[in-house]
Write a protein that holds these residues in place. Structure first.
Motif, PDB file in Angstrom:
ATOM      1  N   GLN A  44     -43.123  22.350 -23.167  1.00  0.00           N
ATOM      2  CA  GLN A  44     -43.817  23.306 -24.011  1.00  0.00           C
ATOM      3  C   GLN A  44     -45.216  22.828 -24.394  1.00  0.00           C
ATOM      4  O   GLN A  44     -46.107  23.633 -24.658  1.00  0.00           O
ATOM      5  N   ALA A  45     -45.404  21.510 -24.422  1.00  0.00           N
ATOM      6  CA  ALA A  45     -46.733  20.952 -24.726  1.00  0.00           C
ATOM      7  C   ALA A  45     -47.608  20.868 -23.484  1.00  0.00           C
ATOM      8  O   ALA A  45     -48.787  20.516 -23.579  1.00  0.00           O
ATOM      9  N   GLY A  46     -47.029  21.175 -22.320  1.00  0.00           N
ATOM     10  CA  GLY A  46     -47.811  21.134 -21.090  1.00  0.00           C
ATOM     11  C   GLY A  46     -48.043  19.737 -20.558  1.00  0.00           C
ATOM     12  O   GLY A  46     -48.900  19.530 -19.691  1.00  0.00           O
ATOM     13  N   ILE A  47     -47.295  18.769 -21.062  1.00  0.00           N
ATOM     14  CA  ILE A  47     -47.505  17.373 -20.676  1.00  0.00           C
ATOM     15  C   ILE A  47     -46.786  17.087 -19.361  1.00  0.00           C
ATOM     16  O   ILE A  47     -45.595  17.378 -19.224  1.00  0.00           O
TER      17      ILE A  47
ATOM     18  N   VAL B 254     -42.685  28.965 -19.786  1.00  0.00           N
ATOM     19  CA  VAL B 254     -43.316  29.949 -20.675  1.00  0.00           C
ATOM     20  C   VAL B 254     -43.046  29.565 -22.125  1.00  0.00           C
ATOM     21  O   VAL B 254     -42.052  28.901 -22.438  1.00  0.00           O
ATOM     22  N   ASN B 255     -43.940  29.979 -23.011  1.00  0.00           N
ATOM     23  CA  ASN B 255     -43.771  29.692 -24.436  1.00  0.00           C
ATOM     24  C   ASN B 255     -42.913  30.773 -25.089  1.00  0.00           C
ATOM     25  O   ASN B 255     -42.381  31.658 -24.401  1.00  0.00           O
ATOM     26  N   GLU B 256     -42.804  30.718 -26.407  1.00  0.00           N
ATOM     27  CA  GLU B 256     -41.947  31.673 -27.119  1.00  0.00           C
ATOM     28  C   GLU B 256     -42.429  33.109 -26.961  1.00  0.00           C
ATOM     29  O   GLU B 256     -41.644  34.050 -27.064  1.00  0.00           O
TER      30      GLU B 256
ATOM     31  N   GLU C  36     -45.570  33.686 -22.508  1.00  0.00           N
ATOM     32  CA  GLU C  36     -46.799  33.413 -21.769  1.00  0.00           C
ATOM     33  C   GLU C  36     -46.700  32.067 -21.060  1.00  0.00           C
ATOM     34  O   GLU C  36     -46.063  31.133 -21.558  1.00  0.00           O
ATOM     35  N   PRO C  37     -47.336  31.951 -19.887  1.00  0.00           N
ATOM     36  CA  PRO C  37     -47.297  30.675 -19.168  1.00  0.00           C
ATOM     37  C   PRO C  37     -47.904  29.543 -20.004  1.00  0.00           C
ATOM     38  O   PRO C  37     -48.912  29.732 -20.682  1.00  0.00           O
ATOM     39  N   VAL C  38     -47.269  28.393 -19.957  1.00  0.00           N
ATOM     40  CA  VAL C  38     -47.784  27.212 -20.652  1.00  0.00           C
ATOM     41  C   VAL C  38     -48.832  26.552 -19.761  1.00  0.00           C
ATOM     42  O   VAL C  38     -48.574  26.261 -18.591  1.00  0.00           O
ATOM     43  N   ILE C  39     -50.006  26.329 -20.318  1.00  0.00           N
ATOM     44  CA  ILE C  39     -51.078  25.672 -19.587  1.00  0.00           C
ATOM     45  C   ILE C  39     -50.841  24.164 -19.611  1.00  0.00           C
ATOM     46  O   ILE C  39     -50.630  23.582 -20.673  1.00  0.00           O
TER      47      ILE C  39
END
Length: 318
Positions: A198-201, A299-301, A304-307
């Motif tokens: 979720q943090a995109g890491i 995707v986030n809540e 939307e796609p997580v960058i």
């Protein structure tokens, strides 16, 4: 020597005249749900367990200090005593089991009373109960060997006693407790990975093609090849010609292998190439029971796609 005497003798700490083998397990657990994911492996317990040489030395010292003869080492490299895998049963169906062919082979050797080289085998020594198992099925297999085949199974730390009724009862409880600890650890690791997603890491041990080892910084020569090839794909170039071209140029995968249709597809089907955080998903076909893996966008809540926290190579529209 009577068969039952071997167990009684071992129970009193006397191994004189007994030939024993050691079971050495180098235990690492995947810290991701997907066994094919490129993820870093960590010791499950978080503490150092001696490597092969150290465990073997300790087992040998234990046996020889009690008058026994150490004759063989069974080595389980990078083997989990807890992680279940999909395995085919004798009737053709599939089930999830802890797959340990070396462990099962060692028990088979004990039942036969002989090592793979044909030497007489009277018993087995392990470093501690964790080296033997963390799965509730395997203690019963080991107990069967002790009770019905009269071959002692010992550990050098005193945490395992399969030689007495009380010891076997305690061993079952300890294994069940350790099994729960493994499940708790796996749950925490999954939660951590979801948070990282979720943090995109980026995570994982093997670098993806197009990026440096930090998995964040673009590898410019590889990225240029990806951009060039993306334009060729958009213009209708066949996949086979791209595979041949990359191999002819001497370009290799991050593992140093030649390219195939599948590995080139993997590069261009991974959402990371345009900056999206992705993850591996394992699926079971309910009709066939077959297992497959695919990559999907995280995707986030809001849906939307997580960058991802890494440099993209292609634009999203590409």
């Amino acid at each position: 020597m009577e068969q039952s005497d071997r167990v009684k003798q071992a129970h009193w700490g006397d191994l004189k005249g007994l030939n024993l083998a050691g079971l050495v397990r180098l235990s690492f657990e995947l810290n991701h749900d997907d066994p094919h994911a490129n993820v870093r492996r960590l010791p499950l317990s978080g503490k150092h367990i001696g490597g092969r040489d150290e465990q073997e030395k300790d087992c040998r010292t234990y046996v020889e200090s009690r008058g026994g003869i150490y004759i063989h080492t069974c080595v389980e490299p990078d083997t989990s005593a807890w992680k279940r895998r999909r395995a085919q049963m004798p009737d053709g169906s599939y089930a999830y089991r802890v797959v340990r062919p070396i462990f099962e082979g060692a028990l088979g050797d004990l039942k036969r009373g002989a090592t793979p080289s044909g030497d007489r085998l009277d018993g087995l020594v392990v470093y501690d109960i964790d080296r033997l198992t963390r799965d509730n099925r395997h203690p019963e297999d080991a107990i069967e060997v002790v009770e019905h085949f009269h071959r002692p199974i010992l550990d050098i730390t005193g945490t395992l006693d399969l030689l007495t009724d009380n010891g076997r009862a305690v061993a079952r409880i300890v294994v069940a407790t350790n099994n729960k600890q493994s499940a708790d650890t796996a749950r925490r690791v999954r939660r951590k990975h979801r948070a990282l997603e979720q943090a995109g890491i980026p995570t994982g041990g093997r670098r993806p093609f197009g990026w440096l080892a930090d998995k964040r910084t673009v590898n410019e020569p590889e990225a240029a090849l990806i951009r060039e090839t993306a334009q060729r794909i958009l213009k209708g170039a066949p996949l086979s010609s791209i595979v041949d071209d990359w191999n002819d140029r001497g370009v290799t995968t991050p593992l140093g292998n030649k390219w195939t249709n599948q590995t080139v597809k993997t590069v261009f089907r991974n959402p990371r190439v345009c900056g999206y955080r992705s993850r591996n998903v394992r699926e079971i076909n309910p009709q066939t029971g077959k297992e497959s893996f695919r990559v999907e966008i995280v995707v986030n809540e809001a849906g939307e796609p997580v960058i991802g926290q890494f440099d993209p190579i292609l634009a999203v529209d590409e």
